[in-house]
Design an enzyme around this catalytic site. Structure first.
Site, PDB file in Angstrom:
ATOM      1  CG  ASP A  59      -2.239   0.490   1.122  1.00 29.19           C
ATOM      2  OD1 ASP A  59      -2.710   0.129   0.051  1.00 29.19           O
ATOM      3  OD2 ASP A  59      -2.868   0.596   2.245  1.00 29.19           O
TER       4      ASP A  59
ATOM      5  CE  LYS B 210     -12.833  22.517  -8.326  1.00 25.60           C
ATOM      6  NZ  LYS B 210     -12.292  21.947  -9.386  1.00 25.60           N
TER       7      LYS B 210
ATOM      8  CG  ASP C 124      -3.877   1.222   5.778  1.00 28.55           C
ATOM      9  OD1 ASP C 124      -4.511   0.979   4.844  1.00 28.55           O
ATOM     10  OD2 ASP C 124      -3.257   2.225   5.873  1.00 28.55           O
TER      11      ASP C 124
ATOM     12  CG  ASP D 203      -5.603  -2.609   1.845  1.00 34.56           C
ATOM     13  OD1 ASP D 203      -5.983  -2.509   0.636  1.00 34.56           O
ATOM     14  OD2 ASP D 203      -5.474  -1.868   2.667  1.00 34.56           O
TER      15      ASP D 203
END
Length: 1023
Positions: free
Chosen positions: A376, A487, A717, A721
């Site tokens: 990862d 934005k 984590d 996963d």
């Protein structure tokens, strides 16, 4: 990107609760295939009116209490079905009857059988077999309990991790707000969430104010995602109007309708996917199985040959069967099970000290045989905290310090432009440090606020001192928070600097939007008009920082005119009554989640160890590629297809993919690939990054690597996963950031979340494999001097040279500590410089190891034992020639006149004392030759003189086995208990020449190995 089956209302995969037939072949495979597909749902496309019709929910008053109770009864509680756990007694039985233990049990049963046969046939029942059976059973039970205790200890640590699911939820029923247990939330409920809450179920957002959610546990994106009622994307995972069960709301508020609960949520599907995956056998379990086949093969072959031989030699059927059993049992290395268990436990403890918690002992070795690591990015390769990396002001790029201990580059802070930039970054910022952290280092402090603002806050606090003071001096009078349409974020402050105007307007946001609102730029503290040349400079800087994978923000300010904006002016942020154009551009600041310090070094180590490191992340391809280059997953000078195209100035599709060593693959491209295309990528590219991947894709990548024959380690984590963790040969979860689901699915937990710890683990795993080979070679060698006396006893008809009890004293007494001490042996060479072992070719126990232990060293040991045996009998008057064929008379307790070579007559009692003295001498001889064996087993290629005697435990083992042998021989009462008799001191020296011979023989063999690598000596003897 996304998960799921192609239906609007997806069913959970079969679990025991839903009456699914788990484990029934086809059905289960079909369920798993369903789960591997991407999610499709229609709820995010519906209008509020359609939602109301579908769920029967009043969009202001919510469900009625009665209706909610009905739905709860229909759907069950809003909770994940716990994965089917293995009952404790099954785990215990596995330890007692699995693999190696089975061999010992068979040995024990055969012993009881032999004892029974003798008892029934009324031959003098000899209790040796009974003792042996009892001892073997005890060994299995004790080591079984020990392994079980080790694993139970790890699983207790696991139990303490369970706290994943949100506890309370705020629902609206009958128009009233109620706080209820999250398990009672039902489909169609109207739910409110605010910053800090966990999302209680999958929600379709119907209204929101500045709501952001952290989806990292689900998708791996480190940036918080905005949530609003707008339908923004066909893909349910990318659209803004769906919030997912068990992700966190980090700021703002939102109201939504529950569209799925429990196992039917996206998170629930992943959990089901993980619990349904089958992990295969661990490599070491396969090795031990292979080893048992070899040993059993040798034992049965010897047993049957000598069974036939004893019948040819006119023994009775009964005696022949007892011989058969005796030989098979003598071949069983009783102490080896305990040795292997203790060695693995020691390594597991050593790894725990280095921050790797191993959940099952066999995973220790699996890590050592790993050939591919799928890692990862966020938190494992990187520090998992956004950090200011670069700034652009005064028309040049400055580098900030991103190291964990502030030992990196620093920039010139004397420019007045920097002072202005820092002021904007500190004031136009809502992140704050919670109270009570004054003594904590700035970088370690907690922050309330989003990742980018926290990074700015820490950077300004480090460079310019307290931001809190700055904000108190420059009081905020108006603010327009960031939103996705304009934005930018803007605030107006009372200006503390008396030499400037009364009010200061500060603004930050997307760089191109900020620049459009500016007409001037600040250079060296002086305002200058913004011309095309400066706009180009801005554009170049923006592209350069963006190309580094960094998140770039633009900053500008405006000193408001004192006449237009007198003291006490009322700023209106709804109907804006102050300028938001014609501002002065100050600079850019870019942020990145920087790599951890030790990672580049460890990735290099993996490369020299022949391990392929693949990055799999949910993040953006540009960011992923930048980090991959930063940590060395893409090494310097290696190009991707895009790099080659840019260099040659040609379209990407004209580049031959085989020319590129590295590649970055986008999740959407991966979605359209078949297995062959994935295999092709994995085979032909050495450096691979997968970006924007979904959990299902992570699983597909792992399966692809396994198809190539790789042993795959996966780190993760997030809940996302867990399927890949479960499928991999070794799943590695994160101890700090990891979710409980991922910890449940993993085999190992990194307590410090650091990639560097994995490499340490690989090193330990490789070392234990080498050392287990040495332990086994040492233990098996003494099998030959234990079996040959029995074989010669049958063939030559001589008195038995070595008894059963003495064999046990060797296997479970003198050999145990030395065998275990080899687990502490240092590596001979740099283990991390060789290729990963090939599980098909490089076995724990191979023919060469057996030929060395049994055929060469073992034979020399047996000679040493027989020499002592013949010396003692000769000293007592029985020369070797007299012994042949004497057995029947010798064993007969009613014959009291057996003559020796000198014509003396021996009674049964006297004969037996001499025989047992021989047993003791044979035993002591084996101990003496095992000294040499222990020393030569320290190395497989190096000379012992190169390796040295640094292993203190091994030196202790040498003394311990000698002391134990002396104790058993000389302790009063041993003649009764173990039939061991004291020896003359000179008899200890009978085996010394053989011990020396073993040492010299092996040193010469290793010298030839080193002089001519790959020669016939290596092919025949290097194990």
């Amino acid at each position: 990107m996304g998960y799921g089956a192609g239906r609007d209302k997806y069913e959970p995969a079969a679990t025991s609760e839903h009456g699914g037939k788990k484990g029934k072949g086809k059905g289960k495979d079909r369920d798993m295939e369903e789960l591997k597909k991407e999610v499709t749902m229609e709820d995010h496309k519906m209008t509020l009116e359609e939602l109301h019709r579908k769920y029967g929910t009043d969009l202001t008053r919510g469900l009625t209490t009665a209706r909610a109770a009905e739905i709860l009864a229909r759907d069950g509680p809003n909770a994940l079905t716990p994965p089917p756990t293995t009952p404790e007694w099954v785990k215990f039985c596995r330890q007692l009857f699995g693999g190696f233990s089975m061999l010992l049990w068979i040995g024990a049963i055969l012993c009881f059988l032999a004892y029974g046969i003798r008892k029934a046939s009324d031959l003098e029942p000899d209790n040796d077999n009974l003792y042996l059976g009892v001892v073997l059973s005890a060994v299995v039970i004790i080591t079984g309990c020990f392994s079980y205790y080790q694993e139970a200890k790890s699983s207790r640590i696991m139990e303490s991790f369970k706290n994943m699911v949100p506890q309370q939820a705020l629902v609206i029923r009958n128009g009233e707000k109620l706080s209820i247990n999250a398990e009672n939330v039902v489909q169609g409920d109207l739910v409110e969430v605010k910053g800090g809450d966990r999302i209680p179920a999958d929600l379709r957002i119907i209204s929101a104010h500045g709501c952001k959610v952290d989806n990292s546990s689900l998708t791996g994106e480190s940036e918080p995602q905005t949530r609003s009622p707008d339908f923004t994307n066909e893909n349910p995972l990318e659209t803004r109007n769906i919030a997912f069960f068990s992700t966190n709301c980090v700021e703002g508020t939102a109201r939504g309708i529950v569209i799925n609960t429990g196992d039917r949520t996206v998170m629930g599907r992943i959990a089901t996917l993980a619990s349904g995956l089958e992990g295969g056998q661990t490599p070491i379990a396969v090795e031990i199985g292979h080893f048992i086949h070899i040993i059993t093969g040798v034992a049965v072959f010897l047993g049957v040959s000598f069974f036939i031989l004893s019948l040819i030699l006119h023994y009775t059927w009964l005696e022949a069967v007892i011989f058969l059993i005796g030989i098979i049992v003598a071949n069983v290395p009783e102490g080896l099970l305990a040795t292997v268990t203790v060695c693995l436990t020691l390594t597991a403890k050593r790894m725990a000290r280095k921050n790797c918690l191993v959940k099952n002992l066999e995973a220790v070795e699996t890590l050592g045989s790993t050939s591919t690591i799928c890692s990862d990015k966020t938190g494992t390769l990187t520090q998992n905290r956004m950090t200011v990396a670069h700034m652009w002001f005064d028309n040049q790029i400055h580098e900030a310090d991103t190291t964990e201990n502030q030992s990196g580059a620093s920039f010139d802070k004397s420019s007045p432009t920097w002072t202005a930039l820092a002021r904007i970054a500190g004031l136009c910022n809502r992140a704050v440090f919670p109270a009570g952290q004054e003594n904590t280092p700035i970088l370690k402090r907690d922050v309330v606020g989003d990742a980018s603002e926290s990074a700015l806050l820490k950077c300004i606090e480090l460079c310019c001192g307290s931001v809190k003071d700055m904000r108190e001096k420059n009081q905020k009078v108006a603010e327009i928070p960031f939103n996705s349409t304009n934005k930018y974020q803007l605030s107006v402050h009372k200006n503390a600097n008396p030499s400037e105007s009364r009010y200061l307007l500060v603004m930050k946001g997307a760089p191109e939007r900020i620049l459009d609102r500016c007409s001037s730029i600040l250079l060296q503290g002086k305002e200058q008009p913004l011309d095309e040349e400066l706009k180009d400079a801005f554009q170049n800087a923006y592209l350069e920082l963006g190309g580094l994978g960094e998140r770039v923000l633009g900053f500008c300010h405006l000193l408001l005119d004192d006449e237009q904006f007198p003291d006490g002016f009322s700023f209106d942020t709804e109907d804006v009554n102050f300028p938001t154009e014609g501002l002065c551009f100050v600079g850019l600041i870019s942020m990145i989640d920087p790599p951890r310090a030790a990672v580049p070094d460890r990735v290099g180590k993996c490369r020299s160890a022949g391990i392929k490191v693949i990055m799999v992340t949910g993040d953006h391809p540009i960011t992923a590629k930048a980090i991959a280059k930063g940590v060395g997953i893409i090494s310097e000078g290696n190009e991707t297809v895009e790099d080659i195209a840019a260099r040659l100035n040609i379209p990407v599709n004209q580049v031959n993919p085989r020319d590129a060593k590295a590649c970055v693959i986008h999740g959407t491209d991966l979605k359209d690939m078949n297995a062959d295309q994935i295999d092709d990528i994995l085979r032909h590219h050495t450096e691979i990054v997968f970006a924007r991947t979904s959990p299902q894709q992570k699983l597909i990548i792992v399966e692809g690597c396994q198809r190539q024959g790789a042993i795959v380690a996966v780190t993760g984590d997030g809940v996302n996963d867990s399927p890949a963790l479960k499928k991999a040969d070794i799943g590695i979860a994160m101890g700090i950031a990891g979710s409980d689901v991922s910890k449940q699915a993993a085999d190992m937990i990194l307590l410090d979340d650091n990639f560097a710890s994995i490499v340490t683990g690989v090193e330990e795993g490789r070392l234990i494999f080498d050392n287990l080979k040495k332990s086994i070679a040492y233990t098996l060698t003494s099998n030959i001097p234990e079996i040959t006396p029995f074989l010669i006893f049958i063939i030559a008809d001589i008195p038995l040279p070595l008894g059963t009890v003495t064999i046990l004293c060797i296997d479970l007494g003198t050999d145990m500590v030395p065998a275990i001490s080899l687990a502490y042996e240092q590596a001979e060479s740099d283990i991390m410089k060789r290729q990963p072992r090939n599980p098909k070719k490089d076995k724990l126990v191979n023919e060469r190891l057996i030929s060395m232990a049994y055929g060469q060293i073992g034979m020399i040991q047996a000679l040493g034992g027989f020499f002592a045996y013949f010396v003692i009998l000769a000293e007592n008057g029985f020369l070797p020639s007299t012994l042949l064929g004497i057995r029947v008379a010798w064993e007969d307790r009613y014959v009291n006149d057996v003559e020796d070579s000198y014509g003396q007559q021996w009674t049964y009692e006297q004969r037996k004392i001499v025989e047992f003295t021989c047993h003791t001498a044979f035993f002591v001889s084996i101990v003496v030759v095992q000294w040499a064996d222990l020393i030569i087993c320290k190395t497989r290629r190096n000379s012992v003189f190169q390796q040295g005697m640094k292993n203190k435990i091994l030196i202790f083992g040498l003394f311990e086995e000698t002391a134990l042998a002396a104790f058993l021989s000389y302790c009063p009462g041993m003649d009764v208990a173990l039939r061991m008799y004291p020896l003359k001191p000179t008899w200890w020296f009978c085996a010394f020449p053989y011990s020396l011979l073993i040492f010299i023989y092996d040193e010469v063999r290793k010298l030839i190995l080193r002089r001519s690598p790959g020669g016939w000596v290596e092919k025949e003897t290097y194990y």
